[in-house]
Write an enzyme that holds these catalytic residues in place. Structure first.
Site, short mmCIF file in Angstrom:
data_model
loop_
_atom_site.label_atom_id
_atom_site.label_comp_id
_atom_site.label_asym_id
_atom_site.label_seq_id
_atom_site.Cartn_x
_atom_site.Cartn_y
_atom_site.Cartn_z
N GLY A 265 17.64 104.78 44.02
CA GLY A 265 16.55 104.99 43.07
C GLY A 265 15.31 105.54 43.75
O GLY A 265 15.38 106.23 44.76
N GLU A 266 14.14 105.24 43.17
CA GLU A 266 12.85 105.62 43.75
C GLU A 266 12.66 107.13 43.86
O GLU A 266 11.84 107.61 44.65
CB GLU A 266 12.67 104.98 45.13
CG GLU A 266 12.86 103.47 45.13
CD GLU A 266 12.92 102.89 46.53
OE1 GLU A 266 12.46 103.56 47.48
OE2 GLU A 266 13.42 101.77 46.69
N GLY A 267 13.44 107.91 43.10
CA GLY A 267 13.34 109.36 43.17
C GLY A 267 14.13 109.99 44.30
O GLY A 267 14.11 111.22 44.47
N THR A 268 14.85 109.18 45.08
CA THR A 268 15.54 109.69 46.26
C THR A 268 16.62 110.70 45.90
O THR A 268 16.71 111.77 46.52
CB THR A 268 16.17 108.53 47.05
OG1 THR A 268 15.17 107.57 47.36
CG2 THR A 268 16.82 109.02 48.33
#
Length: 359
Positions: free
Chosen positions: A322-325
């Site tokens: 997650g987190e935009g990765t």
């Protein structure tokens, strides 16, 4: 201040320039590399050219990772592998440069911006530029109560709109969009199930940090209970976000809509941004033309949402952090597509790409 009506975005958002896309396709046919030899890079370059409204496409020079952060009350129901109220730790890792998205963003030359929409922590734990946007502290537990009040939902939507304007005004030419949340996949799955008319079990996944079978069953039950609260307000996007959304989810929805108004292309990450995209699509059916699905996260709800929006993920590497990765991993491919489309030479007069030797 006038009441925000999301349906107004339907008139404000236009599709990317179809004429420019055709010009980009025609130019691609004149390049020295045979058509089809670059695979999906051609499609990415044409999408970007249409978004920019120019041929040849301009290189991506100022990409930005934008992450909306919040805690969701539903996490208290044991639906996440992370502790309820722990999203500020994810934010701190990003700010300290120790998270995957921070490391990759520095490598790829993308700035990172974190917006606290609804973290459940003392504001003094984080920098002022992060927490000053907070709409409220945490959110309600959506299986038994509203996530937000109507006023908070509108404030969060306006926050996203404001951030989109700030990014466009600062010269950001491509946004990688993500979230930093605990309980966010449960909220997102509820929205997807409600908007797609499916049962909770169809959209319930394991989350970014995988949960065990018992937690999955609790999560499925929580989504099913939340759906009973979501269905009566399906006709009103703002009421839906207040009932079963959250401050970050509402802010991301507003951000996506206003980014489309400002003609800023966006790469979506996982199920949270996909669910927000579904809500935004309800308000403005042209909006998804401005977005690119960066990756397939493996979450069933994300797959359902992307299918509804006709978005085909660029990558499928099983990235669940997650987190935009995952979306950020697609950035170099978009940059490569733009560079090749802009810099490959055209063939000389009378010569076709297939006339050239490739060995």
């Amino acid at each position: 201040m006038t009441t925000l009506n999301l349906d107004d975005f339907s008139d404000l958002i236009e599709r990317p320039d179809g004429g420019v896309r055709r010009d980009a396709e025609e130019r691609r046919g004149r390049l020295g590399v045979p058509p089809g030899a670059l695979g999906r890079l051609d499609e990415l370059a044409e999408w970007l050219a249409a978004a920019q409204g120019r041929v040849p496409v301009k290189p991506i020079e100022r990409p930005r990772v934008v992450l909306f952060a919040a805690d969701h009350g539903i996490a208290a129901g044991g639906v996440s592998a992370r502790p309820a109220g722990g999203a500020h730790e994810l934010v701190r890792a990003v700010l300290d440069g120790t998270s995957p998205v921070s490391i990759l963003a520095e490598r790829f030359g993308a700035g990172v911006r974190v917006i606290d929409a609804g973290l459940d922590c003392d504001p003094q734990l984080l920098p002022e530029e992060v927490v000053r946007h907070r709409v409220r502290r945490g959110s309600g537990r959506i299986d038994v109560e509203d996530a937000l009040t109507a006023e908070e939902a509108e404030a969060a939507l306006r926050l996203g709109i404001r951030i989109a304007d700030e990014e466009a005004d600062s010269g950001t030419d491509l946004v990688v969009l993500g979230d930093l949340s605990v309980g966010g996949t449960t909220v997102a799955a509820t929205l997807v199930a409600a908007l797609c008319g499916t049962d909770a079990s169809v959209v319930t996944g394991r989350g970014g940090r995988p949960i065990d079978d018992l937690a999955w069953m609790r999560k499925c039950a929580a989504i099913r209970d939340s759906l009973r609260r979501a269905r009566p307000v399906l006709g009103d996007q703002t009421a839906l976000l207040a009932a079963v959304g959250g401050a970050d989810v509402a802010a991301i929805t507003g951000f996506l809509l206003q980014s489309a108004v400002r003609r800023t292309p966006v790469i979506l990450d996982g199920i949270v941004s996909a669910a927000c995209g579904l809500v935004a699509q309800r308000a403005a059916f042209r909006a998804p033309d401005w977005w690119l699905a960066g990756q397939s996260s493996g979450e069933p709800g994300q797959a359902k949402a992307l299918d509804r929006m006709a978005l085909n993920p660029v990558l499928d590497h099983g990235v669940t952090v997650g987190e935009g990765t995952g979306a950020l991993l697609a950035l170099p491919l978009v940059q490569a597509a733009a560079a090749l489309a802009a810099e490959l030479p055209e063939t000389s007069s009378g010569e076709t790409p297939t006339d050239q030797k490739t060995d």
